[in-house]
Design a protein around this motif. Sequence first.
Motif, PDB file in Angstrom:
ATOM      1  N   UNK A 293      20.227   9.874  -9.246  1.00  0.00           N
ATOM      2  CA  UNK A 293      21.490   9.281  -9.690  1.00  0.00           C
ATOM      3  C   UNK A 293      22.629  10.294  -9.601  1.00  0.00           C
TER       4      UNK A 293
ATOM      5  N   UNK B 133      21.337   8.359 -24.835  1.00  0.00           N
ATOM      6  CA  UNK B 133      21.506   9.772 -24.531  1.00  0.00           C
ATOM      7  C   UNK B 133      22.274  10.464 -25.655  1.00  0.00           C
TER       8      UNK B 133
ATOM      9  N   UNK C 138      22.956   3.040 -22.310  1.00  0.00           N
ATOM     10  CA  UNK C 138      23.020   2.711 -20.886  1.00  0.00           C
ATOM     11  C   UNK C 138      22.066   1.562 -20.627  1.00  0.00           C
TER      12      UNK C 138
ATOM     13  N   UNK D  64      16.699   4.278 -16.268  1.00  0.00           N
ATOM     14  CA  UNK D  64      17.787   5.247 -16.316  1.00  0.00           C
ATOM     15  C   UNK D  64      17.232   6.661 -16.122  1.00  0.00           C
ATOM     16  N   UNK D  65      18.116   7.605 -15.808  1.00  0.00           N
ATOM     17  CA  UNK D  65      17.639   8.965 -15.524  1.00  0.00           C
ATOM     18  C   UNK D  65      17.092   9.683 -16.744  1.00  0.00           C
ATOM     19  N   UNK D  66      16.167  10.627 -16.466  1.00  0.00           N
ATOM     20  CA  UNK D  66      15.628  11.425 -17.546  1.00  0.00           C
ATOM     21  C   UNK D  66      16.201  12.853 -17.510  1.00  0.00           C
TER      22      UNK D  66
ATOM     23  N   UNK E 213      18.645   2.637 -22.376  1.00  0.00           N
ATOM     24  CA  UNK E 213      18.351   4.007 -22.786  1.00  0.00           C
ATOM     25  C   UNK E 213      19.479   4.546 -23.650  1.00  0.00           C
TER      26      UNK E 213
ATOM     27  N   UNK F 170      24.959  18.855 -20.774  1.00  0.00           N
ATOM     28  CA  UNK F 170      24.542  17.649 -20.076  1.00  0.00           C
ATOM     29  C   UNK F 170      23.884  16.685 -21.066  1.00  0.00           C
ATOM     30  N   UNK F 171      23.934  15.402 -20.783  1.00  0.00           N
ATOM     31  CA  UNK F 171      23.250  14.432 -21.642  1.00  0.00           C
ATOM     32  C   UNK F 171      21.749  14.681 -21.683  1.00  0.00           C
TER      33      UNK F 171
ATOM     34  N   UNK G 233      27.565  14.829 -12.514  1.00  0.00           N
ATOM     35  CA  UNK G 233      26.172  15.152 -12.806  1.00  0.00           C
ATOM     36  C   UNK G 233      25.238  14.458 -11.812  1.00  0.00           C
TER      37      UNK G 233
ATOM     38  N   UNK H  34      18.749  15.856 -16.179  1.00  0.00           N
ATOM     39  CA  UNK H  34      20.109  15.957 -15.646  1.00  0.00           C
ATOM     40  C   UNK H  34      20.395  17.380 -15.166  1.00  0.00           C
ATOM     41  N   UNK H  35      21.263  17.482 -14.162  1.00  0.00           N
ATOM     42  CA  UNK H  35      21.767  18.780 -13.752  1.00  0.00           C
ATOM     43  C   UNK H  35      22.768  19.308 -14.760  1.00  0.00           C
ATOM     44  N   UNK H  36      23.261  20.511 -14.505  1.00  0.00           N
ATOM     45  CA  UNK H  36      24.164  21.156 -15.452  1.00  0.00           C
ATOM     46  C   UNK H  36      25.606  20.652 -15.321  1.00  0.00           C
TER      47      UNK H  36
ATOM     48  N   UNK I  72      27.256   2.021 -18.775  1.00  0.00           N
ATOM     49  CA  UNK I  72      27.212   2.852 -19.970  1.00  0.00           C
ATOM     50  C   UNK I  72      28.110   2.276 -21.060  1.00  0.00           C
TER      51      UNK I  72
ATOM     52  N   UNK J  11      14.183   5.486 -23.940  1.00  0.00           N
ATOM     53  CA  UNK J  11      14.243   4.723 -22.697  1.00  0.00           C
ATOM     54  C   UNK J  11      13.482   3.414 -22.862  1.00  0.00           C
TER      55      UNK J  11
ATOM     56  N   UNK K   2      23.959   0.279 -13.065  1.00  0.00           N
ATOM     57  CA  UNK K   2      23.752   0.752 -14.429  1.00  0.00           C
ATOM     58  C   UNK K   2      25.115   0.782 -15.113  1.00  0.00           C
TER      59      UNK K   2
ATOM     60  N   UNK L  15      26.317  10.589 -11.848  1.00  0.00           N
ATOM     61  CA  UNK L  15      27.100  10.093 -12.981  1.00  0.00           C
ATOM     62  C   UNK L  15      28.253  11.067 -13.182  1.00  0.00           C
TER      63      UNK L  15
ATOM     64  N   UNK M  71      18.105  12.630 -22.606  1.00  0.00           N
ATOM     65  CA  UNK M  71      17.495  11.329 -22.843  1.00  0.00           C
ATOM     66  C   UNK M  71      16.746  11.336 -24.168  1.00  0.00           C
TER      67      UNK M  71
END
Lengths: 110, 121
Positions: free
Chosen positions: B35, A38, A91, B107-109, A36, A45-46, B95, B111-113, A101, A51, A99, B37, A48
């Motif tokens: 997740x 980002x 990632x 992988x994650x889609x 994926x 925040x990242x 995060x 995310x938190x702040x 990065x 993917x 995982x 991170x 996406x």
Amino acid sequence: QPALTQPASVSGSPGQSITISCTGSSSDVASYNFVSWYQQHPGKAPKLMIYEVSERPSGVSNRFSGSKSGNTASLTISGLQAEDEAEYFCCSYADGSTQVFGGGTTLTVL
Amino acid sequence: QVQLVQSGAEVKKPGASVKVSCKASGYTFSIYYMYWVRQAPGQGLEWMGIINPSGDSTSYAQRFQGRVTMTRDTSTSTVYMELSSLGSEDTAVYYCARGSSSSWYDQPDYWGQGTQVTVSS
């Protein structure tokens, strides 16, 4: 040291295309189609963007595309726009249910 | 819409522990992997680990083994990450992020702040 290798920076002019590479190994990128990408703007925040190597989430511009060959994945951004200026991270799923990065690439739109 | 709202910034002394929470809304929390991170100042993203939907299975990055614990509470749609024996190198933004509903390959889609954790004497 990040497990995946990305160029530290790339740049391009508005309207141009750029490609960011992400090089891994037989333990990650080469063995799994779970890569994926980002986008991260400063202090945010990242987000996406790609993917499963080349799939785009709903709402992400089709100017963003992904591919993979062997142990290297790539993100291509076409028709560069000012708002694309950001940090980009790749990632990959890796052996051992982990995982990994990349170290990140700073994209500058000239 | 999917939202992940994390707890506030923390300042801890070396050797202490920190527990960060992440409350999910806008989707069926109980069927998604979650997740954690982190991102140290000026650095890249670092995968810490993942917890399965039922909360009975986790996978942690080797460098955090023995120091990190991830848990979740379906009744409150909240996931937690506790990190012990903090050192200055643990100063980072932490995060939480939503994984897939089917496996921990994806992988994650969302995310938190982010939660700033500062370790300082």
